[in-house]
Design a protein around this motif. Structure first.
Motif, PDB file in Angstrom:
ATOM      1  N   ALA A  37     -56.686  -8.533 -50.746  1.00 31.95           N
ATOM      2  CA  ALA A  37     -55.898  -7.652 -49.884  1.00 31.95           C
ATOM      3  C   ALA A  37     -55.105  -6.626 -50.685  1.00 31.95           C
ATOM      4  CB  ALA A  37     -54.948  -8.495 -49.025  1.00 31.95           C
ATOM      5  N   PHE A  93     -52.815  -8.766 -42.636  1.00 31.48           N
ATOM      6  CA  PHE A  93     -53.452  -9.940 -43.239  1.00 31.48           C
ATOM      7  C   PHE A  93     -52.606 -10.491 -44.375  1.00 31.48           C
ATOM      8  CE2 PHE A  93     -56.281 -11.920 -46.357  1.00 31.48           C
ATOM      9  CZ  PHE A  93     -56.914 -12.861 -45.565  1.00 31.48           C
ATOM     10  N   TYR A  94     -52.159  -9.615 -45.309  1.00 38.10           N
ATOM     11  CA  TYR A  94     -51.467 -10.153 -46.481  1.00 38.10           C
ATOM     12  C   TYR A  94     -49.978 -10.375 -46.249  1.00 38.10           C
ATOM     13  CZ  TYR A  94     -49.146  -5.895 -48.366  1.00 38.10           C
ATOM     14  OH  TYR A  94     -48.330  -4.814 -48.566  1.00 38.10           O
ATOM     15  N   PHE A 112     -50.763 -13.242 -42.283  1.00 42.83           N
ATOM     16  CA  PHE A 112     -51.772 -14.302 -42.239  1.00 42.83           C
ATOM     17  C   PHE A 112     -51.877 -15.067 -43.560  1.00 42.83           C
ATOM     18  CE2 PHE A 112     -53.060 -11.323 -38.932  1.00 42.83           C
ATOM     19  CZ  PHE A 112     -53.232 -12.173 -37.850  1.00 42.83           C
ATOM     20  N   THR A 113     -51.864 -14.372 -44.697  1.00 43.96           N
ATOM     21  CA  THR A 113     -51.969 -15.068 -45.986  1.00 43.96           C
ATOM     22  C   THR A 113     -50.829 -16.061 -46.205  1.00 43.96           C
ATOM     23  OG1 THR A 113     -53.178 -13.219 -46.970  1.00 43.96           O
ATOM     24  CG2 THR A 113     -52.146 -14.761 -48.481  1.00 43.96           C
TER      25      THR A 113
END
Length: 314
Positions: free
Chosen positions: A252, A275-276, A279-280
């Motif tokens: 990412a 995402f980073y 979610f990460t």
């Protein structure tokens, strides 16, 4: 194009629209963010309370959880408040703070993951010399160094980004202030800054990544020389969780900060940033708990202990 100075608030256009499908996605994201905070807080609590985890390896893991909690706490509450209230403005100071914190944690996590790879290298390749090669003093130095280098990068880029005059009525097509996105709005020549930012990204991402690759190359070489299948499985189990986190993080980060300008788009950036930043952080505690028998054992002991505590009535 009309210029504006940095005394006027920026407008964050956000990640969601006010539609039924986007409301559902908003609820999903908030659920994931809450799970991330709870999961990382649980990892921190287990490491703090269980004396078996008072080792350099788990201390580094606790710092990773702390960084993830801080990142989610910096980004998600503002995003949620903007969506629910409809007020999408953010002050230049608030914008600078988000840039500083996100880059501090991103850069710090990059070096922290390199430190964790060194820890795994020593544990697998030199287990008898582990207390010497991975002493508490060295562990603390690596941890402080990770935070310091991340903070230095974040402070420099936040100050430089906000020094430009901005266009497009200060509207940011994103859900938080991120340096590469904000630079696109500048009504000035940003080529020198973008080159410097690219060099910083090379140093903050590729140098630690090179150290990680070196560590795991040595680990792989050592594992292949092991005679028993059980020893190989134990070595791979020790390293697999960390490798999963490295892949998620660097994939990412490199996509966001090291792509050529011509290949960038606002929609892609928002998805990868979500995402980073959201979610990460929830995947990290899941990876380390589901693939780590020691963490699963500590969690079971803690749950049993809590279940056996009877309320006292007077």
């Amino acid at each position: 194009m009309e210029k504006s100075n940095t005394t006027i608030d920026f407008i964050l256009l956000g990640l969601f629209n006010h539609t039924r499908s986007h409301l559902f996605l908003f609820i999903v994201v908030m659920t994931i963010a809450i799970a991330s905070l709870n999961g990382n807080a649980l990892i921190l609590l287990l490491i703090l309370l269980d004396s078996r985890f008072h080792t350099p390896m788990y201390f580094l893991l606790s710092q990773l959880s702390l960084m993830d909690m801080t990142l989610v706490s910096t980004i998600v509450p503002k995003m949620a408040a903007d969506y629910l209230s409809g007020k999408k403005s953010i002050s230049p100071a608030g914008c600078g703070l988000q840039i500083f914190v996100s880059l501090t944690l991103g850069g710090g996590e990059s070096f922290l993951l390199a430190s964790m790879s060194y820890d795994r290298y020593v544990a697998v390749c030199h287990p008898l010399r582990y207390p010497v090669l991975m002493s508490w003093q060295l562990c603390l130095r690596m941890t402080v160094g990770s935070w310091f280098l991340g903070a230095a990068d974040g402070l420099m880029q936040a100050a430089a980004t906000l020094s430009f005059p901005f266009c497009r009525a200060n509207e940011i097509d994103h859900f938080f202030c991120e340096a590469p996105i904000l630079v696109r709005l500048a009504c000035a020549d940003t080529s020198v800054f973008e080159n410097v930012m690219y060099i910083c990204c090379v140093l903050m991402l590729l140098v630690p990544f090179s150290l990680i690759l070196t560590s795991y190359s040595l680990i792989l070489s050592s594992v292949l020389r092991m005679r028993t299948t059980e020893a190989r499985k134990k070595a791979f189990s020790t390293c697999s969780s960390h490798l999963s986190v490295v892949g998620l993080f660097y994939g990412a980060a490199i996509f966001i900060y090291m792509r050529p300008k011509s290949y960038r788009s606002d929609n892609h950036d928002k998805v990868v940033s979500a995402f980073y930043t959201i979610f990460t952080p929830v995947l990290n505690p899941l990876i380390y708990s589901l693939r780590n028998s020691e963490v699963k054992g500590a969690l079971k002991r803690w749950l049993r202990k809590c279940a056996n505590v009877k309320p006292q009535y007077t």
